[in-house]
Write an enzyme that holds these catalytic residues in place. Structure first.
Site, PDB file in Angstrom:
ATOM      1  N   GLU A 247       0.823  -1.258   0.034  1.00 37.21           N
ATOM      2  CA  GLU A 247      -0.053   0.090   0.032  1.00 37.21           C
ATOM      3  C   GLU A 247       0.847   1.219  -0.006  1.00 37.21           C
ATOM      4  O   GLU A 247       1.662   1.412   0.877  1.00 37.21           O
ATOM      5  CB  GLU A 247      -0.940  -0.084   1.408  1.00 37.21           C
ATOM      6  CG  GLU A 247      -2.154   1.032   1.157  1.00 37.21           C
ATOM      7  CD  GLU A 247      -2.086   2.160   2.109  1.00 37.21           C
ATOM      8  OE1 GLU A 247      -1.681   3.211   1.476  1.00 37.21           O
ATOM      9  OE2 GLU A 247      -1.845   2.200   3.088  1.00 37.21           O
ATOM     10  N   CYS A 281      -1.764   8.946   3.597  1.00 35.62           N
ATOM     11  CA  CYS A 281      -1.800   8.352   2.325  1.00 35.62           C
ATOM     12  C   CYS A 281      -3.024   8.969   1.534  1.00 35.62           C
ATOM     13  O   CYS A 281      -3.131   9.067   0.101  1.00 35.62           O
ATOM     14  CB  CYS A 281      -1.639   6.981   2.132  1.00 35.62           C
ATOM     15  SG  CYS A 281       0.014   6.338   2.776  1.00 35.62           S
TER      16      CYS A 281
END
Length: 480
Positions: A247, A281
């Site tokens: 990720e 993020c």
């Protein structure tokens, strides 16, 4: 001064390679140390995990389920102490830090329930005397890397499904925020997990990587980190064909149409742009507003941004945003702003370190809004990972989609409109793994969290996240 070490087979192991200094970003002072393991000690931890896998992988699913539920209980019991460490080492408010820890406990509980729902298949036979059975088995030893921005939450996304699947796990905490990860794992171990199932190793990235990427015992590597780090992991893992769950970076677009709930769009945009000092993020970095409401949106957005309060993790009332995790983050913000201004952008608020005396010792940067931006600016192409947002406009749906998709990332996009037909049209056209419509909560324990393009490979969360830690096996029987 707190002193921490690595946790191997339920025992604290002092590293032989010096220490990592843990800094409180609100004041810039070292408040803890973590000893660093040598390569031989890393290899020993992996070997212990391999020995543990032999038993844990054969442990009945119901027992693994109960073990994870006990982990969740223990983490909740210790949520306040883990949360305090997390707040001090990362800089987010204690309220947000404890919420993160409780969310990690929820993750353990969720995968505890899923552990008893690992199903196989019985494919149709290709001959009268043959039968096929397809079963799923755990991958093996998992190496899981914690990210510093959400060091407890994001490691739970890896540890929980791995343990539910029957894998054993070696966790590497972030060098910036190792303490809360260590204490989270300690809570899980103290709940009664078998001694070789879960381990924590601390050390230099290079030393640990040298062992992990060549050690055949490590079968899967799970990382939350930058895209550049992810590319290095892909390259290093190719030598031994290790499985990866990555990720990686994001550079989220936030699209606002003229028919949107204006006040909600502004409020949500400010919150998602500056929460955790923009160190997320899926933080909002680029806002695209329909031309007809651009001026009003910018005015309201700046007014709300200017009301945000900077402060330390334990300030009362809790601040809207805390410090960045280190000095390098502050310098990165200065570089992004300098680049944008040099190329014609205008800073409407923020853009510098704060001048208040109480904030001088920490790694603070004012929440910053840029306008008059262009595609050649760093802020429009690269993830700043800080409290910095650029506002641009669009005239058509096609232009909005094109601008949103113009970067190499594809983690999360946001979209505000009352027209549900247009919402589906735009959501499907966006090259992003998750699209949040009229909200800023894109992830869910119960749904996949995919990264498109250079934002990752593999899946986390939902039953999809559990399946990443399992391998298919076909057993073919002659029965007649």
């Amino acid at each position: 001064m707190l002193e921490y070490h690595s946790l191997v087979s339920g025992e604290w192991v002092k590293g032989s390679e010096g220490v990592i200094n843990v800094i409180d970003p609100s004041c810039g002072k070292v408040f803890a140390t973590v000893s660093k393991l040598g390569r031989g000690q890393v290899a020993e931890a992996i070997e212990r995990a391999h020995q543990g896998f032999k038993e844990w992988s054969r442990t009945p699913a119901l027992e693994r389920s109960r073990a994870l539920l006990k982990c969740a209980v223990k983490v909740r019991e210790r949520s306040e102490e883990i949360g305090k460490l997390l707040a001090q080492e990362q800089g987010k408010s204690f309220v947000d830090a404890r919420k993160e820890v409780l969310g990690a406990a929820d993750c353990l509980e969720y995968y505890g329930y899923l552990a008893v729902n690992i199903l196989g298949e019985v494919p149709p036979p290709n001959a009268l005397n043959l039968r096929s059975i397809a079963i799923r088995q755990p991958v093996g030893v998992v190496f899981a890397v914690a990210a510093w921005n959400y060091p407890v939450s994001l490691i739970s996304w890896k540890v929980a499904p791995a343990l539910a699947a029957g894998c054993t796990v070696v966790v590497k905490p972030s060098r910036e925020t190792p303490l809360s990860t260590i204490e989270f794992i300690r809570a899980c171990v103290d709940s009664g997990l078998p001694e070789n199932v879960l381990h924590v190793i601390n050390g230099d990235n290079e030393v640990i990587s040298e062992e992990v990427f060549v050690n055949p015992r490590v079968r899967l590597i799970a990382l939350t980190g930058s895209t550049d780090t992810g590319k290095k992991f892909i390259e290093a893992s190719a030598r031994n064909v290790k499985r990866l769950i990555l990720e990686l970076g994001g550079h989220s677009p936030f699209i606002v149409f003229a028919d949107a709930d204006f006040d909600k769009a502004v409020k949500d945009g400010v919150k998602r742009a500056f929460r955790n000092a923009g160190q997320i993020c899926n933080s909002v970095n680029r806002i695209f507003v329909e031309e007809s409401i651009k001026d009003a949106f910018i005015k309201s957005f700046v007014e709300q941004t200017q009301k945000l309060r900077l402060g330390g993790a334990f300030d009362e009332p809790p601040p809207d945003l805390g410090p960045m995790v280190n000095e390098a983050g502050v310098r990165r913000m200065e570089e992004f702003v300098e680049d944008a201004v040099k190329k014609g952008a205008q800073v409407l608020c923020g853009g510098k370190r704060p001048t208040e005396q109480r904030l001088q010792q920490g790694f603070y940067f004012e929440p910053t809004v840029l306008v008059n931006v262009s595609p050649d600016m760093k802020i429009m192409q690269e993830e700043p990972f800080g409290p910095l947002v650029a506002i641009d406009s669009f005239k058509t749906v096609e232009e909005a989609v094109e601008k949103a998709n113009s970067v190499r990332y594809g983690l999360v996009a946001y979209l505000y409109t009352r027209d549900m037909g247009r919402a589906f049209q735009v959501a499907e056209a966006l090259e992003w793994g998750s699209v949040a419509v009229n909200n800023i909560n894109p992830d869910s324990l119960f749904a996949p969290y995919p990264g498109w393009k250079e934002s990752g490979i593999g899946l986390e969360l939902g039953h999809y996240g559990l399946e990443e830690y399992l391998e298919w096996k076909h057993i073919k029987l002659e029965v007649m």
